[in-house]
Design a protein around this motif. Structure first.
Motif, PDB file in Angstrom:
ATOM      1  N   VAL A  88      31.900  27.674  37.544  1.00 29.66           N
ATOM      2  CA  VAL A  88      30.986  28.491  36.746  1.00 29.66           C
ATOM      3  C   VAL A  88      29.607  27.840  36.772  1.00 29.66           C
ATOM      4  O   VAL A  88      29.500  26.622  36.919  1.00 29.66           O
ATOM      5  CB  VAL A  88      31.527  28.638  35.299  1.00 29.66           C
ATOM      6  CG1 VAL A  88      31.668  27.295  34.593  1.00 29.66           C
ATOM      7  CG2 VAL A  88      30.682  29.581  34.462  1.00 29.66           C
ATOM      8  N   VAL A  99      29.472  33.585  37.283  1.00 31.72           N
ATOM      9  CA  VAL A  99      30.823  33.249  37.753  1.00 31.72           C
ATOM     10  C   VAL A  99      30.898  33.541  39.253  1.00 31.72           C
ATOM     11  O   VAL A  99      30.677  34.676  39.677  1.00 31.72           O
ATOM     12  CB  VAL A  99      31.894  34.064  36.985  1.00 31.72           C
ATOM     13  CG1 VAL A  99      33.290  33.686  37.456  1.00 31.72           C
ATOM     14  CG2 VAL A  99      31.754  33.838  35.484  1.00 31.72           C
ATOM     15  N   THR A 140      38.448  24.411  31.128  1.00 39.14           N
ATOM     16  CA  THR A 140      39.516  25.394  31.274  1.00 39.14           C
ATOM     17  C   THR A 140      40.433  24.927  32.405  1.00 39.14           C
ATOM     18  O   THR A 140      39.977  24.301  33.367  1.00 39.14           O
ATOM     19  CB  THR A 140      38.932  26.776  31.621  1.00 39.14           C
ATOM     20  OG1 THR A 140      37.960  26.594  32.652  1.00 39.14           O
ATOM     21  CG2 THR A 140      38.264  27.419  30.416  1.00 39.14           C
ATOM     22  N   ALA A 146      34.563  29.403  32.597  1.00 39.49           N
ATOM     23  CA  ALA A 146      34.173  30.214  31.444  1.00 39.49           C
ATOM     24  C   ALA A 146      33.027  29.561  30.688  1.00 39.49           C
ATOM     25  O   ALA A 146      32.617  28.427  30.999  1.00 39.49           O
ATOM     26  CB  ALA A 146      35.383  30.380  30.514  1.00 39.49           C
TER      27      ALA A 146
END
Ligand code: FDP
Length: 337
Positions: A88, A99, A140, A146
């Motif tokens: 990201v 993204v 993540t 994210a």
């Protein structure tokens, strides 16, 4: 005899010191160095383009000339979208996270945050500008990267750096083992080591702030500035000279080499401060810390602040450690009723 190596070799050699390293991180730094070279080339051309009156018109291919900050942003995004290293990205130029396409956003291990062209108002007048970057391990554990991967405190940075586009172009970075500076050799097209293990000098020379904002400052910031100027009757001090480019990268870089403090406080006009925490203050704070300096929002270490918003602003006092600690002291004494 001192060995002559490129930035790529330097990064590789540092990586070899870490037996578990996979090479992904090295390649990511290499990608950023390559993007920096492309932006440096375009920055040099920008002055000429303006003299020739081409900005805002069509170029020879019939394309609209792109603004340099947009060009820098697109260059970094394109360079990192399909490498599989970055899960990201976040940029000063984009409201939301960026993204990369599948499957790259799933397999990427890092979050890359950047200000593609800091101090961009300087570009129209041929004065130094810079790029700032921050690299975090993703938090993540699966799927695309994210927002939470980008909202990490500076203390968790894996690496940070800046590129300064000036009389010569330099890349300065840290991956937690000191701060290393490289200068672009235009004839070779390579960043060559020029400033190994950068540290703030013991004795500072400069303070850098937009003193045009003085009317909006708190008592603490004014008294602190008096102290920097050596005119505070309650606390005698050695006066420092004022230098302000108005580009964080350029001001920080000068103060790193010569000793000094840059500050942009909160004031009655902007109660949040001006600089962005995630991709300006935090990476520069990490570089400052690695160079023996310090960065604060006036009350706490910038590296301890966990951003809650991608474009969150903060006050910033950054540079020679003793000068930043003194700012905290003045703000505590005068502003914390
Ligand atoms: P700019 O808005 O030109 O991108 O990032 C914010 C920043 O530049 C810093 O680089 C710079 O130090 C500061 O803002 C300049 O602000 P002022 O013009 O208000 O002094």
């Amino acid at each position: 005899m001192e060995k002559l190596i490129t930035i790529e070799r330097h990064i590789l050699e540092l990586e070899r010191a870490h037996p578990n390293a996979t090479g992904v991180f090295t390649s990511l730094l290499y990608d950023i160095a390559l993007a920096a070279k492309i932006i440096a080339r375009e920055t040099m051309r920008a002055g000429l383009t303006q003299i020739l009156g081409m900005v805002g018109r069509m170029n020879v291919q019939g394309e609209q000339q792109m603004k340099l900050d947009v060009f820098a942003n697109e260059t970094i995004i394109r360079m990192n979208s399909t490498t599989g290293r970055v899960a990201v990205m976040a940029s000063e130029e984009d409201d939301s996270i960026i993204v990369p396409p599948q499957p790259y956003c799933d397999i990427g291990q890092y979050a890359l945050l950047f200000d593609p062209l800091d101090g961009s108002s300087n570009i129209d007048v041929n004065v130094s500008v810079g790029t700032i970057f921050a690299i975090y391990h993703r938090k993540t554990t699966s799927g695309p990267g994210a927002l939470s991967d980008c909202l990490q405190p500076g203390r968790d940075l894996a690496a940070a750096g800046y590129v300064i586009y000036g009389p010569s172009n330099m890349l300065v970075y840290t991956a937690g083992h000191g701060v290393h500076g490289f200068t672009l050799d235009p004839s070779l097209g390579e960043f060559l080591p020029s400033h190994p293990d950068l540290r703030f000098p013991e004795k500072p020379k400069y303070y850098s702030t937009n003193q045009g904002n003085e009317h909006f400052w708190s008592t603490g910031v004014r008294r602190y500035t008096d102290w920097l100027q050596g005119v505070n009757p309650d606390e005698p001090s050695q006066p420092l000279a004022a230098r302000y480019v108005g580009s964080l990268v350029a001001d920080f870089h000068r103060n790193l080499l010569s000793g000094g403090v840059y500050y942009y406080s909160t004031d009655t006009k902007s109660t949040e401060g001006k600089l962005r925490l995630a991709y300006e203050a935090a990476p520069m704070a990490y570089i400052a810390q690695q160079a023996g300096g310090y960065a604060s929002d006036g009350a706490q270490d910038i590296l301890d602040i966990v951003p809650t918003d991608l474009h969150q602003r903060t006050a910033l006092y950054i540079g020679t450690r003793s000068l930043v600690l003194k700012a905290e002291q003045y703000l505590r004494r005068y502003d914390s009723e």
